[in-house]
Enzyme design. Structure first.
Site, PDB file in Angstrom:
ATOM      1  N   ARG A  17      36.029  36.538  39.757  1.00 46.86           N
ATOM      2  CA  ARG A  17      35.372  36.063  40.981  1.00 46.86           C
ATOM      3  C   ARG A  17      35.772  34.628  41.326  1.00 46.86           C
ATOM      4  O   ARG A  17      34.968  33.838  41.829  1.00 46.86           O
ATOM      5  CB  ARG A  17      33.848  36.188  40.871  1.00 46.86           C
ATOM      6  CG  ARG A  17      33.344  37.619  40.847  1.00 46.86           C
ATOM      7  CD  ARG A  17      31.832  37.670  40.730  1.00 46.86           C
ATOM      8  NE  ARG A  17      31.399  37.192  39.427  1.00 46.86           N
ATOM      9  CZ  ARG A  17      30.179  36.774  39.136  1.00 46.86           C
ATOM     10  NH1 ARG A  17      29.248  36.780  40.075  1.00 46.86           N
ATOM     11  NH2 ARG A  17      29.863  36.355  37.930  1.00 46.86           N
ATOM     12  N   TRP A  19      37.564  33.651  43.721  1.00 42.49           N
ATOM     13  CA  TRP A  19      37.435  33.494  45.182  1.00 42.49           C
ATOM     14  C   TRP A  19      36.008  33.083  45.554  1.00 42.49           C
ATOM     15  O   TRP A  19      35.801  32.137  46.323  1.00 42.49           O
ATOM     16  CB  TRP A  19      37.816  34.831  45.809  1.00 42.49           C
ATOM     17  CG  TRP A  19      37.805  34.929  47.296  1.00 42.49           C
ATOM     18  CD1 TRP A  19      38.785  34.555  48.155  1.00 42.49           C
ATOM     19  CD2 TRP A  19      36.759  35.497  48.106  1.00 42.49           C
ATOM     20  NE1 TRP A  19      38.427  34.854  49.453  1.00 42.49           N
ATOM     21  CE2 TRP A  19      37.186  35.431  49.448  1.00 42.49           C
ATOM     22  CE3 TRP A  19      35.521  36.054  47.823  1.00 42.49           C
ATOM     23  CZ2 TRP A  19      36.414  35.893  50.500  1.00 42.49           C
ATOM     24  CZ3 TRP A  19      34.747  36.524  48.880  1.00 42.49           C
ATOM     25  CH2 TRP A  19      35.189  36.438  50.187  1.00 42.49           C
ATOM     26  N   GLU A 489       9.840  39.631  42.408  1.00 43.93           N
ATOM     27  CA  GLU A 489      10.988  40.308  41.784  1.00 43.93           C
ATOM     28  C   GLU A 489      11.849  39.378  40.925  1.00 43.93           C
ATOM     29  O   GLU A 489      13.063  39.527  40.841  1.00 43.93           O
ATOM     30  CB  GLU A 489      11.855  40.988  42.858  1.00 43.93           C
ATOM     31  CG  GLU A 489      11.071  41.975  43.702  1.00 43.93           C
ATOM     32  CD  GLU A 489      11.913  42.643  44.793  1.00 43.93           C
ATOM     33  OE1 GLU A 489      13.149  42.628  44.685  1.00 43.93           O
ATOM     34  OE2 GLU A 489      11.325  43.166  45.745  1.00 43.93           O
ATOM     35  N   ARG A 520      29.032  36.886  48.689  1.00 39.86           N
ATOM     36  CA  ARG A 520      28.051  37.723  47.996  1.00 39.86           C
ATOM     37  C   ARG A 520      28.757  38.910  47.336  1.00 39.86           C
ATOM     38  O   ARG A 520      29.302  39.781  48.018  1.00 39.86           O
ATOM     39  CB  ARG A 520      26.997  38.212  48.993  1.00 39.86           C
ATOM     40  CG  ARG A 520      26.073  39.313  48.504  1.00 39.86           C
ATOM     41  CD  ARG A 520      25.076  38.840  47.497  1.00 39.86           C
ATOM     42  NE  ARG A 520      24.057  39.860  47.253  1.00 39.86           N
ATOM     43  CZ  ARG A 520      23.336  39.943  46.141  1.00 39.86           C
ATOM     44  NH1 ARG A 520      23.506  39.066  45.183  1.00 39.86           N
ATOM     45  NH2 ARG A 520      22.433  40.884  46.001  1.00 39.86           N
ATOM     46  N   CYS A 521      28.777  38.907  46.023  1.00 39.44           N
ATOM     47  CA  CYS A 521      29.384  39.993  45.268  1.00 39.44           C
ATOM     48  C   CYS A 521      28.301  40.765  44.528  1.00 39.44           C
ATOM     49  O   CYS A 521      27.301  40.185  44.088  1.00 39.44           O
ATOM     50  CB  CYS A 521      30.392  39.450  44.264  1.00 39.44           C
ATOM     51  SG  CYS A 521      31.806  38.624  45.022  1.00 39.44           S
ATOM     52  N   TRP A 566      24.329  52.540  47.045  1.00 41.84           N
ATOM     53  CA  TRP A 566      24.764  51.253  46.505  1.00 41.84           C
ATOM     54  C   TRP A 566      25.206  51.359  45.052  1.00 41.84           C
ATOM     55  O   TRP A 566      25.261  50.363  44.341  1.00 41.84           O
ATOM     56  CB  TRP A 566      23.655  50.218  46.669  1.00 41.84           C
ATOM     57  CG  TRP A 566      23.537  49.759  48.101  1.00 41.84           C
ATOM     58  CD1 TRP A 566      24.295  50.144  49.157  1.00 41.84           C
ATOM     59  CD2 TRP A 566      22.591  48.824  48.618  1.00 41.84           C
ATOM     60  NE1 TRP A 566      23.892  49.517  50.310  1.00 41.84           N
ATOM     61  CE2 TRP A 566      22.838  48.706  50.009  1.00 41.84           C
ATOM     62  CE3 TRP A 566      21.552  48.080  48.064  1.00 41.84           C
ATOM     63  CZ2 TRP A 566      22.098  47.858  50.832  1.00 41.84           C
ATOM     64  CZ3 TRP A 566      20.806  47.236  48.880  1.00 41.84           C
ATOM     65  CH2 TRP A 566      21.077  47.127  50.248  1.00 41.84           C
ATOM     66  N   CYS A 648      17.901  48.175  56.918  1.00 44.29           N
ATOM     67  CA  CYS A 648      18.768  47.270  57.659  1.00 44.29           C
ATOM     68  C   CYS A 648      18.931  47.797  59.078  1.00 44.29           C
ATOM     69  O   CYS A 648      18.582  48.938  59.380  1.00 44.29           O
ATOM     70  CB  CYS A 648      20.118  47.142  56.969  1.00 44.29           C
ATOM     71  SG  CYS A 648      20.021  46.238  55.401  1.00 44.29           S
ATOM     72  N   HIS A 699      19.962  35.386  56.108  1.00 45.78           N
ATOM     73  CA  HIS A 699      21.333  35.202  55.640  1.00 45.78           C
ATOM     74  C   HIS A 699      21.850  33.809  55.974  1.00 45.78           C
ATOM     75  O   HIS A 699      22.950  33.447  55.564  1.00 45.78           O
ATOM     76  CB  HIS A 699      22.247  36.263  56.254  1.00 45.78           C
ATOM     77  CG  HIS A 699      21.860  37.653  55.882  1.00 45.78           C
ATOM     78  ND1 HIS A 699      21.078  38.444  56.705  1.00 45.78           N
ATOM     79  CD2 HIS A 699      22.106  38.390  54.774  1.00 45.78           C
ATOM     80  CE1 HIS A 699      20.879  39.617  56.114  1.00 45.78           C
ATOM     81  NE2 HIS A 699      21.501  39.607  54.949  1.00 45.78           N
TER      82      HIS A 699
END
Length: 764
Positions: A17, A19, A489, A520-521, A566, A648, A699
């Site tokens: 990661r 990047w 959570e 966001r990974c 997901w 969403c 976001h």
């Protein structure tokens, strides 16, 4: 010319990661722009070099991005909304990232899913400015690869019709004029590539696998005729993926030199088209033979048989072997997965391994089938061993799914009756305020989890820490004045991973990261076997939170279809069967929460819409089993237990019947970036249940003003009755900072009180 290999796109994030880390360091101000751009170049060139070493003949260039490929295309055409500072020319990096992430002065551009994948793209906004070519990004990418690595790459460009169809800001009547503006810019790009000596360019047109009309296909034909005339000596590979093309005879007759088809997800129809309609003798066929979206190893003998069928219709010298789509959607390499069960690991292939599979198949053509026997046998054995394992043959689970006809999938009473009981018991105010579920996962929380996982903290000590976080945020919610609380959570890494770790049938990678949006990974769980409930998963934290307050606390569960969509899902049985297995397992958790006294239970389904097939003809079947899976999870509770869900943004007019059919008492929808569009759809479609329209965008780091939120609420009240309207952010707050979260929620509550006072004072 012999058979060739090709790739359509490579993961951006890097093996570790790199990047993501560079992006976030730049945003945090700890990495200067020049150093950031240098690191981006190093990562980009490393990815190209890896593909070169693997022997890929046609290596994609220009698929790399600093955020998103659709955003790159928009800024290449100068399509910067006027709310962002821009004076023409090459778009500055600061403006580029402001479009993606927002700023204190301007709301970010809308973000939505890339077709039916888990990747989010930034939606281009057309209409504020006249498109102009600011820089030829594909040409720059080609030159870089050639000069620094000796690679004559295949520039990748989002095709003009896909770009237009996925953009917003225009009405259908403006489409012809828009095409006349954009096509000359594409022509200029292609002419400059042709002049540079580029051999092949890849124009991605996945929109061609969606449900287009005949008139739309005629528009595509017009566009490609213009492109061909502009650069007649440049070879264009028209690339489709994710399903079969809609108008096969029209597509294969477009004036291009190659057509790329998906023979994994669109294999049935594409293969029928190929064998019945043939394929032009003057074109190359890109065969998407290795799955670019899932992580399972290819059954190479089956793939070989498929390829022999295809090459009996299309000569080998006019064939490219390639993944079915860009490898953006899978992790980089299996090499670092040292802790996976060998039974599972042997059955997996990530991006690098998929390119190896392409080369194995290619070797079968170039050197003869005998040269591939060892690899063919290895793939077949690995998949067979997994299929025969006890984990994939849990008799109890199979019987439960087989007997679904006897499972109760309806609430005891209709919504109208349930609502009366819930209102009498819960006595919530008008416009009740709440959040979607998660609160900020601070560095302290993440470090605590790591210490516990490494054994540095005992389970008892870690659970005490989690309780301290819950108690702190219950107090914060009390101080802010929210009406319905959540526990935050803090014990959860990810809303899907958390449940996967506690259910049978899941396994997890150490480094199997994929890009979701921006930096966001996510590390999707792998559903490799039959799913089964083992023990309560969320009751302890929910029960503790409820003991700290007299306000209702929502129990929080991720829904079955979102867990499915997901995750990387086993491909030996249907997705419907897997969804039902998950639903029956989660049903036990819902019942355990209710038994513990939790009377508001939120079963989140943010991914329900995104899992819909790309073809409208397949929607009904998907929605039928997706809705049934949700209802299997939620239907056994009592009338006074209020079922919430979160989704969403979706095209509400296409989806309203299914949203009703979920039979949730309250639904919240992520709408802040497209609030007006959803509100306008309520003018055409009435909705009688309770609903929360996200009133601010989580976001972005910007704090919405009270006035801004008041305006959002009032727009919603134009089409919703006050008694059915809930007030909430548009998504969970896990990725936000503590102070900005508290400030934003205070403004949200203040705005709600202002509107609530107006409504009550207006009553007779």
């Amino acid at each position: 010319m012999s058979i060739k290999s090709s790739n359509l796109g490579y993961p951006r994030i890097g093996e570790n990661r790199e990047w993501k880390k560079a992006l976030e360091a730049f945003w945090a101000g700890t990495l200067e722009e020049s150093n950031f751009l240098q690191q981006m170049e190093q990562i980009r060139l490393h990815h190209l070099q890896k593909q070169k070493e693997k022997g890929i003949d046609y290596i994609p260039v220009g698929d790399f991005t600093c955020y998103d490929h659709m955003l790159d295309t928009a800024v290449m055409f100068g399509l910067v909304p006027k709310r962002f500072p821009y004076e023409g020319g090459v778009v500055p990096l600061q403006t580029y990232f402001a479009m993606a992430r927002g700023s204190q002065e301007a709301i970010a551009c809308e973000m939505t899913k890339w077709f039916n994948t888990n990747y989010h793209y930034i939606v281009p906004e057309i209409g504020d400015r006249t498109p102009t070519l600011t820089e030829n990004k594909p040409l720059l990418a080609y030159r870089e690869a050639k000069e620094k690595l000796g690679i004559k790459g295949k520039p990748v460009i989002v095709g003009p019709y896909t770009f237009i169809k996925l953009s917003k800001g225009y009405v259908p009547a403006q489409l012809p004029a828009l095409i006349l503006q954009l096509v000359p810019l594409y022509q200029q790009i292609l002419r400059e590539l042709e002049q540079e000596g580029v051999e092949w360019v890849q124009l991605d047109e996945p929109i061609l696998v969606s449900s287009l009309s005949k008139e739309e296909m005629e528009t595509v034909s017009y566009i490609y005729k213009q492109l061909h005339e502009a650069a007649p000596h440049l070879n264009i590979m028209l690339q489709t993926y994710f399903d079969s093309v809609e108008f096969y005879p029209d597509v294969i007759n477009l004036p291009v030199q190659g057509i790329g088809l998906d023979f994994v997800h669109g294999i049935g129809q594409n293969l029928r088209y190929l064998t019945t309609c043939g394929f032009p003798e003057d074109k190359v066929l890109g065969i998407g033979v290795v799955d670019g979206r899932n992580i399972w190893r290819s059954h190479l003998p089956h793939k070989w048989k498929l390829l022999r069928t295809i090459t009996s219709a299309v000569p080998e010298d006019r064939v490219w072997l390639q993944p079915s789509s860009s490898l953006l959607h899978v992790p980089v390499s299996i090499n670092q997965e040292t802790q996976l069960d060998p039974l599972v690991k042997e059955a997996l292939a990530f991006a690098d391994e998929k390119l190896d599979e392409i080369q194995v198949l290619l070797n079968g053509f170039r050197s003869g089938e005998n040269a591939t026997i060892e690899e063919f046998t290895r793939s077949q054995t690995a998949l067979s061993n997994l299929a025969q394992s006890p984990e994939r043959n849990r008799l109890k689970v199979h019987e439960s799914v087989a007997n679904l006809g006897h499972q109760h999938a309806e609430r005891q009473s209709p919504f109208v009756q349930r609502r009366k009981k819930q209102q009498q018991e819960k006595k919530l105010p008008l416009l009740p305020t709440t959040t979607i579920g998660s609160f900020p996962q601070t560095l302290e929380v993440r470090q605590a989890r790591q210490k516990w996982r490494k054994g540095e903290w005992t389970t008892e000590f870690y659970e005490e820490f989690i309780q301290e976080q819950i108690e702190k945020w219950i107090k914060i919610q009390e101080e802010i004045g929210l009406d319905v609380f959540v526990h935050g959570e803090f014990e959860r890494t990810d809303m899907v991973e958390f449940f996967g770790e506690k259910l049978a049938g899941f396994t997890f990678t150490k480094n199997g990261w994929v890009q979701s949006y921006g930096s966001r990974c996510v590390k999707p769980p792998i559903i490799y076997a039959d799913v089964e409930f083992l023990e309560p998963m969320t009751v302890k934290e929910s029960e503790f939170a409820q003991s700290l307050t007299t306000k209702p606390v929502k129990g929080m569960i991720t829904g079955p279809v979102t867990i499915l969509n997901w995750s990387f899902v086993r491909d030996d049985i249907s997705r419907k069967q897997v969804a039902y297995q998950i639903a029956l397992a989660l049903r036990h958790e819902v019942e355990a929460l209710e038994a513990a006294g939790i009377q508001m239970i939120q079963v989140d389904e943010p991914a329900l819409r995104e899992g819909m097939p790309l073809k409208k003809s397949a929607w009904e079947n998907y929605l039928n089993w997706a809705v049934k899976a949700f209802r299997l999870t939620t239907s056994s509770v009592q009338d006074n237990t209020q079922i919430h869900t979160h989704m969403c943004y979706c095209e509400f007019h296409d989806f309203i019947d299914s949203i009703r059919d979920l039979d949730a008492d309250v639904i919240s929808i992520e709408t802040s970036r497209s609030h007006g569009e959803l509100v306008s759809s309520f003018h055409e479609h009435a909705y009688e249940k309770e609903i929360g329209l996200g009133v601010y965008d989580i976001h972005s780091s910007r704090i919405p003003s009270v006035e801004e939120i008041v305006s959002m609420i009032e727009r919603g009240l134009q089409v919703l009755e006050p008694a059915q309207f809930w007030i909430n952010p548009d998504c969970g707050l896990k990725t936000r900072g503590k102070e900005e979260t508290i400030a934003s929620l205070r403004n949200m509550v203040t705005a709600t009180l202002i509107v609530r006072d107006r409504l009550t004072s207006a009553q007779p």
